[in-house]
Design an enzyme around this catalytic site. Structure first.
Site, PDB file in Angstrom:
ATOM      1  CG  HIS A  21      -2.320   0.392   0.979  1.00  0.00           C
ATOM      2  ND1 HIS A  21      -2.901   0.401  -0.273  1.00  0.00           N
ATOM      3  CD2 HIS A  21      -3.306   0.803   1.831  1.00  0.00           C
ATOM      4  CE1 HIS A  21      -4.161   0.799  -0.178  1.00  0.00           C
ATOM      5  NE2 HIS A  21      -4.433   1.055   1.083  1.00  0.00           N
ATOM      6  CG  ASN A  67      -9.067   4.619   4.366  1.00  0.00           C
ATOM      7  OD1 ASN A  67      -8.371   4.189   3.456  1.00  0.00           O
ATOM      8  ND2 ASN A  67      -9.702   3.840   5.199  1.00  0.00           N
ATOM      9  CG  ASP A  92      -1.654   0.548  -3.307  1.00  0.00           C
ATOM     10  OD1 ASP A  92      -2.404  -0.404  -3.032  1.00  0.00           O
ATOM     11  OD2 ASP A  92      -1.794   1.679  -2.803  1.00  0.00           O
ATOM     12  CG  ASN A 113     -10.423   2.535   0.757  1.00  0.00           C
ATOM     13  OD1 ASN A 113     -11.430   2.437   0.072  1.00  0.00           O
ATOM     14  ND2 ASN A 113     -10.078   1.636   1.647  1.00  0.00           N
TER      15      ASN A 113
END
Length: 194
Positions: A21, A67, A92, A113
């Protein structure tokens, strides 16, 4: 002076280093290293500055967690008065195989997100570089996959794409999104084999 904001998405903190991530952070780290610049802890993120042929380039690694990435992006666009057409976000992407990448001028968040939150705050009209992390995980295990760390073998597959990511940032700043897409997207499909 023209200003550009290059954002790498990821999560702050040692426990997230080298996770899938955080691939956006890794591209920015590689760019900073190649440019001999260092990140400073600033509002909403780690920021580094450089210039390319008279154009100011701000690198941003948000510290808002994935997020809420849009908060950092919107703040720095406004603070530095940077036009959204000069924003590039690197994230990613599980939909692309490891080591492949795709550069787009705009579009949907693809279920990501971080991109989703940016889109909520500033819309879809910004360039994004999606770095493939593969999707070799059992159903329902996506969170474990994206928060998992790369192993040495995976890094060997990913490194050429990270190196190309550094070149893409330079090209985006100097040549613009269209020329950069034309030049690099064909490499992105075969980066794994090249």
């Amino acid at each position: 002076m023209d200003k550009y904001l290059i954002v790498g998405l990821g999560n702050p903190g040692a426990e997230y280093e080298m996770t899938r991530h955080n691939t956006g952070f890794m591209v920015l780290d590689a760019f900073a290293k190649a440019s001999n610049i260092v990140f400073e802890d600033r509002r909403y993120g780690f920021v580094a500055e450089t210039s390319l042929k008279g154009r100011k380039v701000l690198l941003l690694k948000p510290t808002t967690f994935m997020n809420l990435s849009g908060n950092a992006v919107r703040y720095w666009l406004n603070k530095e008065n940077i036009d959204q057409s000069r924003l590039l976000v690197i994230s990613d992407d599980v939909a692309l195989p490891l080591g492949q990448f795709r550069l787009k001028a705009n579009g949907s968040n693809g279920g990501h997100n971080g991109l989703g939150h940016i889109q909520q705050l500033i819309g879809q009209q910004y360039a994004r570089l999606r770095m493939g992390i593969g999707n070799d995980f059992p159903h329902g295990m996506q969170v474990n996959w994206v928060l998992g760390r790369y192993n040495d073998e995976e890094m060997q597959t990913l490194q050429p794409a990270i190196n190309l990511g550094v070149d893409i940032i330079k090209s985006f700043v100097l040549a613009g999104i269209d020329i950069t897409m034309n030049q690099y997207n064909k490499l992105g499909k075969g980066a794994k084999n090249g």
